[in-house]
Design a protein around this motif. Structure first.
Motif, PDB file in Angstrom:
ATOM      1  N   MET A   1       0.839  -1.197   0.000  1.00 21.32           N
ATOM      2  CA  MET A   1       0.000   0.000   0.000  1.00 21.32           C
ATOM      3  C   MET A   1       0.876   1.250   0.000  1.00 21.32           C
ATOM      4  O   MET A   1       1.815   1.370   0.780  1.00 21.32           O
ATOM      5  CB  MET A   1      -0.914   0.017   1.232  1.00 21.32           C
ATOM      6  CG  MET A   1      -1.827   1.226   1.297  1.00 21.32           C
ATOM      7  SD  MET A   1      -2.968   1.185   2.691  1.00 21.32           S
ATOM      8  CE  MET A   1      -4.019  -0.179   2.207  1.00 21.32           C
ATOM      9  N   LEU A   2       0.568   2.179  -0.898  1.00 18.47           N
ATOM     10  CA  LEU A   2       1.335   3.414  -0.989  1.00 18.47           C
ATOM     11  C   LEU A   2       1.076   4.289   0.224  1.00 18.47           C
ATOM     12  O   LEU A   2      -0.006   4.266   0.815  1.00 18.47           O
ATOM     13  CB  LEU A   2       0.958   4.180  -2.259  1.00 18.47           C
ATOM     14  CG  LEU A   2       1.227   3.465  -3.586  1.00 18.47           C
ATOM     15  CD1 LEU A   2       0.795   4.336  -4.754  1.00 18.47           C
ATOM     16  CD2 LEU A   2       2.688   3.082  -3.729  1.00 18.47           C
ATOM     17  N   THR A 211      -5.146   6.597  -3.943  1.00 17.71           N
ATOM     18  CA  THR A 211      -6.021   5.607  -4.579  1.00 17.71           C
ATOM     19  C   THR A 211      -5.751   5.533  -6.069  1.00 17.71           C
ATOM     20  O   THR A 211      -5.618   4.445  -6.659  1.00 17.71           O
ATOM     21  CB  THR A 211      -7.499   5.944  -4.316  1.00 17.71           C
ATOM     22  OG1 THR A 211      -7.752   5.886  -2.917  1.00 17.71           O
ATOM     23  CG2 THR A 211      -8.408   4.964  -5.043  1.00 17.71           C
ATOM     24  N   GLU A 214      -2.341   3.943  -6.756  1.00 16.88           N
ATOM     25  CA  GLU A 214      -2.382   2.489  -6.571  1.00 16.88           C
ATOM     26  C   GLU A 214      -3.041   1.810  -7.759  1.00 16.88           C
ATOM     27  O   GLU A 214      -2.633   0.718  -8.171  1.00 16.88           O
ATOM     28  CB  GLU A 214      -3.109   2.155  -5.269  1.00 16.88           C
ATOM     29  CG  GLU A 214      -2.277   2.468  -4.028  1.00 16.88           C
ATOM     30  CD  GLU A 214      -3.017   2.226  -2.728  1.00 16.88           C
ATOM     31  OE1 GLU A 214      -4.244   1.974  -2.783  1.00 16.88           O
ATOM     32  OE2 GLU A 214      -2.375   2.301  -1.662  1.00 16.88           O
ATOM     33  N   ASP A 217      -0.544   1.221 -10.354  1.00 16.12           N
ATOM     34  CA  ASP A 217       0.658   0.528  -9.879  1.00 16.12           C
ATOM     35  C   ASP A 217       1.874   1.455  -9.889  1.00 16.12           C
ATOM     36  O   ASP A 217       2.956   1.107 -10.354  1.00 16.12           O
ATOM     37  CB  ASP A 217       0.923  -0.708 -10.741  1.00 16.12           C
ATOM     38  CG  ASP A 217       1.906  -1.676 -10.077  1.00 16.12           C
ATOM     39  OD1 ASP A 217       1.996  -1.658  -8.840  1.00 16.12           O
ATOM     40  OD2 ASP A 217       2.584  -2.424 -10.809  1.00 16.12           O
ATOM     41  N   GLN A 220       6.298   3.224  -5.313  1.00 12.63           N
ATOM     42  CA  GLN A 220       6.440   3.964  -4.065  1.00 12.63           C
ATOM     43  C   GLN A 220       7.710   4.817  -4.049  1.00 12.63           C
ATOM     44  O   GLN A 220       7.717   5.929  -3.503  1.00 12.63           O
ATOM     45  CB  GLN A 220       6.469   2.984  -2.890  1.00 12.63           C
ATOM     46  CG  GLN A 220       6.702   3.616  -1.527  1.00 12.63           C
ATOM     47  CD  GLN A 220       5.461   4.271  -0.946  1.00 12.63           C
ATOM     48  OE1 GLN A 220       4.409   3.659  -0.853  1.00 12.63           O
ATOM     49  NE2 GLN A 220       5.594   5.526  -0.552  1.00 12.63           N
TER      50      GLN A 220
END
Length: 239
Positions: A1-2, A211, A214, A217, A220
């Motif tokens: 999760m970012l 959101t 993510e 993709d 990070q």
């Protein structure tokens, strides 16, 4: 999760159309377990007057501690683009005293025009050594040639902001930010996610930005405000 642990774009009552104090924002940042907070009030184009703003920004580094209640405070500004040449509404002598400079287009300050003119704005902003972050460039009122300009931001090592508050309010922002983020991913351009908070409850609200990132993709490691250390390493004036 970012994730993002520093809010890089926030406003206080000094911006006139914002409604919380700096200390209230700091308390909110601490409550949300952020490690840093950039105070980036609007420069004169959207503020109460040139003299007040020069004094306000020029005094920040001296007046505000580096850490308040364990939160690293980055002294900054959201500078306004004032013409189609990409000039800004504060002098270099003020930018020299700040940790972080965001450059943004606002309709009340610079009139939306053609993509050619908007390209010229961002070309000159990219070359401006005092600008760290490109503010909410997903605003559909300022269309530009995404591929060409994002590559230029890479060349000049600018950080592209993915502004959560833009998604519901600025024209075509959701689609534009997605396209811009995909190009940042393609070319390895650094981004920051921000709340652009104008009231204390929005501090650290990165939901819309994270959101979307993510969904595509997004890596990070290209989010500079994922950690305090990675953000500071991306800000020349914090070296």
């Amino acid at each position: 999760m970012l994730q993002a642990k520093i809010d890089t774009h926030t406003h206080t009552i000094a911006s006139i159309h914002a409604y919380s104090t700096l200390l209230e924002n700091i308390y909110a940042a601490k409550e949300k377990k952020l490690t840093g907070l950039a105070v980036t009030d609007h420069a004169p184009g959207l503020g109460p007057g040139e003299t007040f703003n020069k004094s306000y920004f020029g005094n920040m580094r001296k007046a505000i501690p580096e850490f308040v209640h364990g939160i690293r405070i980055l002294k900054g500004v959201e500078a306004n683009v004032i013409d189609h040449e990409g000039n800004l509404d504060l002098p270099t002598s003020t930018f020299e005293k700040l940790d972080i400079v965001i450059a943004s287009c606002h309709e009340k300050v610079v009139k939306p025009a053609s993509s050619i003119e908007h390209d010229r704005i961002w070309e000159n902003i990219a070359k401006n050594p005092w600008v760290d972050i490109i503010g909410h460039c997903g605003n559909g009122n300022y269309p530009f040639t995404h591929d060409k300009i994002i590559k230029l931001f890479k060349e000049y090592d600018k950080i592209v902001e993915i502004n959560s508050s833009s998604f519901p309010y600025r024209k075509n922002a959701r689609q534009n930010c997605r396209e811009i983020a995909l190009l940042c991913k393609k070319y390895g351009v650094k981004v920051s996610v921000s709340s652009d908070a104008h009231f204390v409850t929005d501090i650290g609200n990165f939901t819309e930005s994270l959101t979307m990132l993510e969904e595509i993709d997004f890596p990070q490691e290209l989010i500079v405000n994922r950690e305090l250390e990675t953000l500071l390493a991306s800000l020349p004036k914090c070296q």
